[in-house]
Design a protein around this motif. Structure first.
Motif, short mmCIF file in Angstrom:
data_model
loop_
_atom_site.label_atom_id
_atom_site.label_comp_id
_atom_site.label_asym_id
_atom_site.label_seq_id
_atom_site.Cartn_x
_atom_site.Cartn_y
_atom_site.Cartn_z
N MET A 96 0.85 -1.19 0.00
CA MET A 96 0.00 0.00 0.00
C MET A 96 0.88 1.23 0.00
N THR A 97 0.46 2.24 -0.77
CA THR A 97 1.20 3.51 -0.73
C THR A 97 1.04 4.11 0.66
N ARG A 98 1.81 5.15 0.96
CA ARG A 98 1.80 5.70 2.32
C ARG A 98 1.55 7.21 2.34
N LYS A 99 0.57 7.65 1.59
CA LYS A 99 0.21 9.07 1.62
C LYS A 99 -0.58 9.36 2.89
N ALA A 100 -0.42 10.56 3.39
CA ALA A 100 -1.22 11.01 4.53
C ALA A 100 -2.42 11.79 4.00
N CYS A 101 -3.57 11.58 4.59
CA CYS A 101 -4.79 12.28 4.20
C CYS A 101 -5.47 12.81 5.45
N MET A 102 -6.56 13.48 5.24
CA MET A 102 -7.34 14.00 6.37
C MET A 102 -7.78 12.83 7.25
N PRO A 103 -7.86 13.05 8.57
CA PRO A 103 -8.22 11.96 9.50
C PRO A 103 -9.47 11.15 9.12
N PRO A 104 -10.56 11.78 8.65
CA PRO A 104 -11.72 10.93 8.31
C PRO A 104 -11.42 9.92 7.20
N LEU A 105 -10.63 10.33 6.20
CA LEU A 105 -10.26 9.40 5.13
C LEU A 105 -9.33 8.32 5.64
N MET A 106 -8.41 8.68 6.50
CA MET A 106 -7.48 7.68 7.06
C MET A 106 -8.25 6.65 7.90
N GLU A 107 -9.25 7.12 8.65
CA GLU A 107 -10.06 6.19 9.46
C GLU A 107 -10.86 5.25 8.56
N LEU A 108 -11.46 5.81 7.51
CA LEU A 108 -12.21 4.98 6.56
C LEU A 108 -11.29 3.96 5.91
N GLU A 109 -10.10 4.39 5.53
CA GLU A 109 -9.13 3.49 4.92
C GLU A 109 -8.78 2.34 5.85
N GLN A 110 -8.54 2.65 7.12
CA GLN A 110 -8.19 1.59 8.08
C GLN A 110 -9.35 0.61 8.24
N GLN A 111 -10.57 1.13 8.31
CA GLN A 111 -11.75 0.26 8.43
C GLN A 111 -11.89 -0.64 7.20
N PHE A 112 -11.63 -0.07 6.02
CA PHE A 112 -11.74 -0.83 4.77
C PHE A 112 -10.71 -1.96 4.72
#
Length: 143
Positions: A96-112
């Motif tokens: 997986m790439t390692r870009k940082a995004c806004m916290p809501p997107l990062m949380e959604l990504e982790q859940q996915f």
């Protein structure tokens, strides 16, 4: 007494036909796992994750070749593998790439990504949705 015999035979026949159809339907659902040909092609856009809409986030699944999966997990791109054997469908996220995004997107990504690891079933429902599920996990995607 003779007049009841045809009626009894009719109801017995209807009961047996209904019972056979119900048993057949249950078996068909277990065999509804999509083939690679059905998965391949245009990206699958995830609409809901664990019964919650993903909103405007871009969450996709692509099956570029048999046994391979890739996509976008809200913020980062990922690759991985899948296996479809004996009625079970499992996904294993890999790189997986390692870009940082806004916290809501990062949380959604982790859940996915966590949900992908919990998938053990894949079906195409009557609406043409790809439904990936497992214990406590459900991902619905459309094209």
């Amino acid at each position: 007494m003779k007049s009841l015999l045809p009626l009894t035979l009719l109801f017995t026949s209807l009961f047996l036909v209904t019972a056979c159809n119900t048993a057949s339907d249950n078996g068909d659902n277990a065999m509804a796992m999509p083939s690679y040909e059905q998965l391949a092609g245009a990206p699958w856009q995830v609409q809901t994750l664990n019964n919650k809409p993903v909103g405007n986030a871009t969450v996709t699944l692509v099956f570029p070749e048999a046994g391979k999966v890739a996509g976008k997990a809200a913020c980062n791109n990922f690759t991985g593998s899948y296996q479809a054997d004996n009625g079970q469908f499992t996904l294993q996220p890999g790189a997986m790439t390692r870009k940082a995004c806004m916290p809501p997107l990062m949380e959604l990504e982790q859940q996915f990504v966590t949900a992908l690891k919990g998938v053990d079933t894949a079906v195409l429902n009557d609406l043409g949705e790809l439904v990936l599920s497992g214990e406590g996990v459900e991902i619905k995607a459309t094209r």
